[in-house]
Design a protein around this motif. Sequence first.
Motif, PDB file in Angstrom:
ATOM      1  N   ALA A   1      34.841  51.582  52.748  1.00 35.28           N
ATOM      2  CA  ALA A   1      35.288  52.555  51.753  1.00 35.28           C
ATOM      3  C   ALA A   1      34.108  53.375  51.223  1.00 35.28           C
ATOM      4  N   THR A   2      32.991  52.724  50.977  1.00 28.61           N
ATOM      5  CA  THR A   2      31.806  53.405  50.470  1.00 28.61           C
ATOM      6  C   THR A   2      31.245  54.388  51.493  1.00 28.61           C
ATOM      7  N   ALA A   3      31.251  54.011  52.769  1.00 27.84           N
ATOM      8  CA  ALA A   3      30.687  54.852  53.825  1.00 27.84           C
ATOM      9  C   ALA A   3      31.547  56.076  54.115  1.00 27.84           C
ATOM     10  N   LYS A   4      32.823  56.017  53.779  1.00 28.72           N
ATOM     11  CA  LYS A   4      33.762  57.110  54.025  1.00 28.72           C
ATOM     12  C   LYS A   4      33.797  57.512  55.498  1.00 28.72           C
ATOM     13  N   SER A   5      33.804  56.511  56.371  1.00 32.09           N
ATOM     14  CA  SER A   5      33.904  56.764  57.809  1.00 32.09           C
ATOM     15  C   SER A   5      35.177  57.529  58.113  1.00 32.09           C
ATOM     16  N   ARG A   6      35.124  58.303  59.182  1.00 33.54           N
ATOM     17  CA  ARG A   6      36.318  59.045  59.584  1.00 33.54           C
ATOM     18  C   ARG A   6      37.460  58.108  59.900  1.00 33.54           C
ATOM     19  N   ILE A   7      37.180  57.111  60.712  1.00 28.11           N
ATOM     20  CA  ILE A   7      38.198  56.133  61.110  1.00 28.11           C
ATOM     21  C   ILE A   7      37.551  54.754  61.136  1.00 28.11           C
ATOM     22  N   ASN A   8      38.246  53.768  60.573  1.00 24.21           N
ATOM     23  CA  ASN A   8      37.814  52.375  60.620  1.00 24.21           C
ATOM     24  C   ASN A   8      38.935  51.549  61.229  1.00 24.21           C
ATOM     25  N   ILE A   9      38.591  50.751  62.218  1.00 22.21           N
ATOM     26  CA  ILE A   9      39.562  49.873  62.859  1.00 22.21           C
ATOM     27  C   ILE A   9      39.041  48.447  62.700  1.00 22.21           C
ATOM     28  N   VAL A  10      39.818  47.602  62.066  1.00 25.67           N
ATOM     29  CA  VAL A  10      39.456  46.199  61.883  1.00 25.67           C
ATOM     30  C   VAL A  10      40.509  45.361  62.586  1.00 25.67           C
ATOM     31  N   ILE A  11      40.064  44.562  63.536  1.00 19.98           N
ATOM     32  CA  ILE A  11      40.971  43.711  64.307  1.00 19.98           C
ATOM     33  C   ILE A  11      40.592  42.261  64.038  1.00 19.98           C
ATOM     34  N   LEU A  12      41.513  41.521  63.439  1.00 19.00           N
ATOM     35  CA  LEU A  12      41.248  40.139  63.054  1.00 19.00           C
ATOM     36  C   LEU A  12      42.127  39.187  63.856  1.00 19.00           C
ATOM     37  N   ASP A  13      41.506  38.536  64.804  1.00 18.86           N
ATOM     38  CA  ASP A  13      42.198  37.480  65.546  1.00 18.86           C
ATOM     39  C   ASP A  13      41.770  36.167  64.899  1.00 18.86           C
ATOM     40  N   ALA A  14      42.227  35.995  63.657  1.00 18.41           N
ATOM     41  CA  ALA A  14      41.725  34.883  62.840  1.00 18.41           C
ATOM     42  C   ALA A  14      42.787  34.351  61.895  1.00 18.41           C
ATOM     43  N   CYS A  15      44.008  34.409  62.263  1.00 15.60           N
ATOM     44  CA  CYS A  15      45.081  33.992  61.367  1.00 15.60           C
ATOM     45  C   CYS A  15      45.403  32.528  61.589  1.00 15.60           C
ATOM     46  N   ARG A  16      44.786  31.697  60.813  1.00 11.11           N
ATOM     47  CA  ARG A  16      44.918  30.263  60.994  1.00 11.11           C
ATOM     48  C   ARG A  16      45.414  29.589  59.729  1.00 11.11           C
ATOM     49  N   ASN A  17      45.758  28.340  59.861  1.00  8.82           N
ATOM     50  CA  ASN A  17      46.233  27.571  58.721  1.00  8.82           C
ATOM     51  C   ASN A  17      45.107  27.222  57.767  1.00  8.82           C
ATOM     52  N   ASN A  18      45.409  27.290  56.486  1.00 10.68           N
ATOM     53  CA  ASN A  18      44.526  26.762  55.451  1.00 10.68           C
ATOM     54  C   ASN A  18      44.855  25.268  55.381  1.00 10.68           C
TER      55      ASN A  18
ATOM     56  N   ASP B   1      45.142  45.834  51.713  1.00 11.97           N
ATOM     57  CA  ASP B   1      45.178  47.284  51.620  1.00 11.97           C
ATOM     58  C   ASP B   1      43.925  47.822  52.269  1.00 11.97           C
ATOM     59  N   ALA B   2      44.105  48.685  53.246  1.00 11.58           N
ATOM     60  CA  ALA B   2      42.970  49.247  53.973  1.00 11.58           C
ATOM     61  C   ALA B   2      42.438  50.471  53.248  1.00 11.58           C
ATOM     62  N   PRO B   3      41.117  50.695  53.314  1.00 11.22           N
ATOM     63  CA  PRO B   3      40.564  51.927  52.757  1.00 11.22           C
ATOM     64  C   PRO B   3      41.163  53.144  53.470  1.00 11.22           C
ATOM     65  N   VAL B   4      41.098  54.304  52.855  1.00 12.99           N
ATOM     66  CA  VAL B   4      41.611  55.528  53.462  1.00 12.99           C
ATOM     67  C   VAL B   4      40.972  55.706  54.833  1.00 12.99           C
ATOM     68  N   GLY B   5      41.783  56.052  55.825  1.00 11.51           N
ATOM     69  CA  GLY B   5      41.289  56.263  57.177  1.00 11.51           C
ATOM     70  C   GLY B   5      41.073  54.987  57.957  1.00 11.51           C
ATOM     71  N   SER B   6      41.642  53.883  57.485  1.00 11.79           N
ATOM     72  CA  SER B   6      41.421  52.595  58.135  1.00 11.79           C
ATOM     73  C   SER B   6      42.719  51.982  58.635  1.00 11.79           C
ATOM     74  N   LEU B   7      42.582  51.232  59.717  1.00 10.01           N
ATOM     75  CA  LEU B   7      43.680  50.452  60.266  1.00 10.01           C
ATOM     76  C   LEU B   7      43.219  49.010  60.350  1.00 10.01           C
ATOM     77  N   ILE B   8      44.053  48.091  59.887  1.00 10.52           N
ATOM     78  CA  ILE B   8      43.746  46.674  59.990  1.00 10.52           C
ATOM     79  C   ILE B   8      44.834  46.038  60.836  1.00 10.52           C
ATOM     80  N   SER B   9      44.403  45.318  61.857  1.00  4.00           N
ATOM     81  CA  SER B   9      45.340  44.669  62.758  1.00  4.00           C
ATOM     82  C   SER B   9      45.104  43.169  62.723  1.00  4.00           C
ATOM     83  N   PHE B  10      46.182  42.423  62.592  1.00  2.56           N
ATOM     84  CA  PHE B  10      46.140  40.968  62.589  1.00  2.56           C
ATOM     85  C   PHE B  10      46.723  40.434  63.897  1.00  2.56           C
ATOM     86  N   ALA B  11      46.364  39.220  64.238  1.00  2.00           N
ATOM     87  CA  ALA B  11      46.930  38.572  65.414  1.00  2.00           C
ATOM     88  C   ALA B  11      48.392  38.210  65.201  1.00  2.00           C
ATOM     89  N   THR B  12      48.846  38.253  63.968  1.00  2.30           N
ATOM     90  CA  THR B  12      50.231  37.928  63.641  1.00  2.30           C
ATOM     91  C   THR B  12      50.561  38.549  62.284  1.00  2.30           C
TER      92      THR B  12
END
Length: 172
Positions: free
Chosen positions: A88-105, A122-133
Amino acid sequence: ARLVAQSLRQSGFAVRVHENLDRRALVEALRDFGNRLGENTIAALYYAGHGLQLRDRNFLIPVDAEIRSEDEIPIAGVDVGFLLGRMATAKSRINIVILDACRNNPFVRSTRGGSSGLAQMDAPVGSLISFATAPGSVAIDNQRGLRNGLFTTHLLEAIRRPALKVEEVLKQ
Protein backbone atom coordinates in the motif's frame (compact mmCIF):
# COMPACT_ATOMS: atom_id res chain seq x y z
CA ALA A 1 8.10 -22.53 -5.38
CA ARG A 2 10.78 -23.34 -7.93
CA LEU A 3 8.23 -24.19 -10.63
CA VAL A 4 6.20 -21.05 -9.93
CA ALA A 5 9.42 -19.00 -10.05
CA GLN A 6 10.31 -20.55 -13.40
CA SER A 7 6.84 -19.77 -14.79
CA LEU A 8 7.00 -16.18 -13.54
CA ARG A 9 10.47 -15.70 -15.08
CA GLN A 10 9.11 -16.97 -18.39
CA SER A 11 6.36 -14.36 -18.06
CA GLY A 12 8.92 -11.57 -17.71
CA PHE A 13 9.14 -11.15 -13.93
CA ALA A 14 12.44 -10.62 -12.13
CA VAL A 15 12.28 -13.39 -9.53
CA ARG A 16 13.96 -14.04 -6.21
CA VAL A 17 13.42 -17.44 -4.63
CA HIS A 18 13.65 -18.05 -0.88
CA GLU A 19 13.11 -21.47 0.62
CA ASN A 20 12.67 -22.81 4.14
CA LEU A 21 13.15 -19.49 5.88
CA ASP A 22 13.41 -18.96 9.59
CA ARG A 23 11.55 -15.98 11.05
CA ARG A 24 14.43 -13.53 10.71
CA ALA A 25 15.06 -14.48 7.06
CA LEU A 26 11.32 -14.40 6.24
CA VAL A 27 10.96 -10.88 7.63
CA GLU A 28 14.08 -9.78 5.75
CA ALA A 29 12.83 -11.32 2.47
CA LEU A 30 9.45 -9.55 2.84
CA ARG A 31 11.18 -6.30 3.77
CA ASP A 32 13.43 -6.57 0.69
CA PHE A 33 10.42 -7.37 -1.50
CA GLY A 34 8.59 -4.30 -0.18
CA ASN A 35 11.64 -2.08 -0.67
CA ARG A 36 11.85 -3.03 -4.36
CA LEU A 37 8.28 -1.90 -5.06
CA GLY A 38 7.54 1.43 -6.71
CA GLU A 39 4.79 3.24 -8.57
CA ASN A 40 5.58 1.48 -11.86
CA THR A 41 5.98 -1.97 -10.33
CA ILE A 42 3.93 -5.01 -11.18
CA ALA A 43 4.67 -7.22 -8.19
CA ALA A 44 3.89 -10.88 -7.58
CA LEU A 45 4.56 -12.76 -4.37
CA TYR A 46 3.99 -16.50 -4.10
CA TYR A 47 4.16 -18.15 -0.68
CA ALA A 48 3.88 -21.88 -0.18
CA GLY A 49 4.19 -23.06 3.37
CA HIS A 50 2.41 -23.02 6.65
CA GLY A 51 -0.03 -20.23 7.40
CA LEU A 52 -2.91 -19.81 9.78
CA GLN A 53 -5.32 -17.24 11.10
CA LEU A 54 -5.82 -15.88 14.56
CA ARG A 55 -8.58 -13.40 15.35
CA ASP A 56 -9.08 -12.50 11.67
CA ARG A 57 -5.36 -11.89 11.07
CA ASN A 58 -3.25 -14.15 8.88
CA PHE A 59 0.23 -15.30 9.78
CA LEU A 60 2.95 -16.96 7.72
CA ILE A 61 4.71 -19.52 9.87
CA PRO A 62 8.49 -19.81 9.40
CA VAL A 63 10.33 -23.13 9.59
CA ASP A 64 11.86 -22.39 13.02
CA ALA A 65 8.54 -21.59 14.72
CA GLU A 66 7.95 -23.43 17.97
CA ILE A 67 4.39 -22.51 18.79
CA ARG A 68 3.13 -24.14 21.96
CA SER A 69 0.04 -22.02 22.51
CA GLU A 70 -2.16 -19.75 20.48
CA ASP A 71 -0.86 -16.57 22.13
CA GLU A 72 2.61 -17.32 20.67
CA ILE A 73 1.38 -17.15 17.05
CA PRO A 74 1.88 -13.37 16.66
CA ILE A 75 5.46 -13.51 17.93
CA ALA A 76 6.50 -16.69 16.11
CA GLY A 77 4.72 -15.96 12.83
CA VAL A 78 4.81 -13.04 10.43
CA ASP A 79 1.60 -11.06 9.98
CA VAL A 80 0.56 -10.87 6.31
CA GLY A 81 -0.60 -7.32 7.09
CA PHE A 82 3.08 -6.33 7.15
CA LEU A 83 3.41 -7.26 3.48
CA LEU A 84 0.12 -5.63 2.51
CA GLY A 85 1.18 -2.45 4.29
CA ARG A 86 4.42 -2.33 2.29
CA MET A 87 2.44 -2.75 -0.92
CA ALA A 88 0.00 0.00 0.00
CA THR A 89 2.83 2.40 0.86
CA ALA A 90 4.71 1.68 -2.39
CA LYS A 91 1.60 2.34 -4.50
CA SER A 92 2.62 -0.32 -7.03
CA ARG A 93 0.59 -0.44 -10.20
CA ILE A 94 -0.41 -4.05 -9.61
CA ASN A 95 0.24 -6.37 -6.66
CA ILE A 96 -0.47 -10.09 -6.85
CA VAL A 97 -0.24 -12.13 -3.65
CA ILE A 98 -0.67 -15.88 -3.94
CA LEU A 99 -0.90 -17.78 -0.66
CA ASP A 100 -0.76 -21.54 -0.81
CA ALA A 101 -0.81 -21.61 2.97
CA CYS A 102 -4.33 -22.29 4.15
CA ARG A 103 -3.85 -24.73 6.96
CA ASN A 104 -5.46 -25.65 10.24
CA ASN A 105 -4.72 -23.72 13.40
CA PRO A 106 -3.92 -26.59 15.80
CA PHE A 107 -5.20 -24.51 18.73
CA VAL A 108 -8.71 -24.00 17.29
CA ARG A 109 -10.36 -26.46 19.67
CA SER A 110 -8.71 -25.07 22.80
CA THR A 111 -9.50 -21.37 22.34
CA ARG A 112 -11.97 -19.00 20.79
CA GLY A 113 -9.56 -16.85 18.75
CA GLY A 114 -8.49 -19.37 16.12
CA SER A 115 -10.20 -20.60 13.02
CA SER A 116 -9.42 -22.96 10.16
CA GLY A 117 -7.55 -21.82 7.07
CA LEU A 118 -6.78 -18.18 6.47
CA ALA A 119 -9.04 -15.20 7.08
CA GLN A 120 -10.39 -13.06 4.28
CA MET A 121 -8.24 -9.96 3.75
CA ASP A 122 -8.82 -6.55 2.23
CA ALA A 123 -6.25 -5.96 -0.48
CA PRO A 124 -4.64 -2.57 -1.06
CA VAL A 125 -5.83 -0.68 -4.15
CA GLY A 126 -4.52 -2.37 -7.29
CA SER A 127 -3.94 -5.68 -5.53
CA LEU A 128 -5.21 -9.21 -5.95
CA ILE A 129 -4.92 -11.81 -3.21
CA SER A 130 -5.38 -15.45 -4.09
CA PHE A 131 -5.77 -18.27 -1.59
CA ALA A 132 -5.41 -22.00 -2.13
CA THR A 133 -8.99 -22.29 -0.89
CA ALA A 134 -11.87 -20.16 0.35
CA PRO A 135 -11.27 -18.09 3.50
CA GLY A 136 -11.82 -20.17 6.62
CA SER A 137 -11.25 -23.43 4.75
CA VAL A 138 -8.30 -25.78 4.72
CA ALA A 139 -6.46 -26.43 1.45
CA ILE A 140 -6.03 -29.88 0.00
CA ASP A 141 -2.40 -30.94 0.28
CA ASN A 142 -0.57 -33.32 -2.00
CA GLN A 143 -2.76 -36.10 -3.24
CA ARG A 144 -2.91 -38.54 -6.11
CA GLY A 145 0.87 -38.39 -6.56
CA LEU A 146 0.93 -34.69 -7.50
CA ARG A 147 4.36 -33.07 -7.27
CA ASN A 148 2.74 -30.00 -5.67
CA GLY A 149 -0.50 -29.31 -3.87
CA LEU A 150 -3.71 -29.26 -5.88
CA PHE A 151 -3.85 -25.44 -5.93
CA THR A 152 -0.30 -24.97 -7.21
CA THR A 153 -0.70 -27.73 -9.80
CA HIS A 154 -3.66 -25.86 -11.33
CA LEU A 155 -1.97 -22.47 -10.90
CA LEU A 156 1.03 -23.66 -12.93
CA GLU A 157 -1.25 -24.94 -15.68
CA ALA A 158 -3.11 -21.61 -15.84
CA ILE A 159 0.06 -19.49 -15.83
CA ARG A 160 1.28 -21.38 -18.90
CA ARG A 161 -1.84 -20.64 -20.92
CA PRO A 162 -1.15 -17.81 -23.37
CA ALA A 163 -3.20 -14.60 -23.38
CA LEU A 164 -5.01 -15.16 -20.06
CA LYS A 165 -5.53 -12.07 -17.92
CA VAL A 166 -4.23 -12.32 -14.35
CA GLU A 167 -7.79 -12.52 -12.99
CA GLU A 168 -8.49 -15.45 -15.31
CA VAL A 169 -5.30 -17.20 -14.24
CA LEU A 170 -6.28 -16.92 -10.59
CA LYS A 171 -9.86 -18.04 -11.26
CA GLN A 172 -8.61 -21.10 -13.13
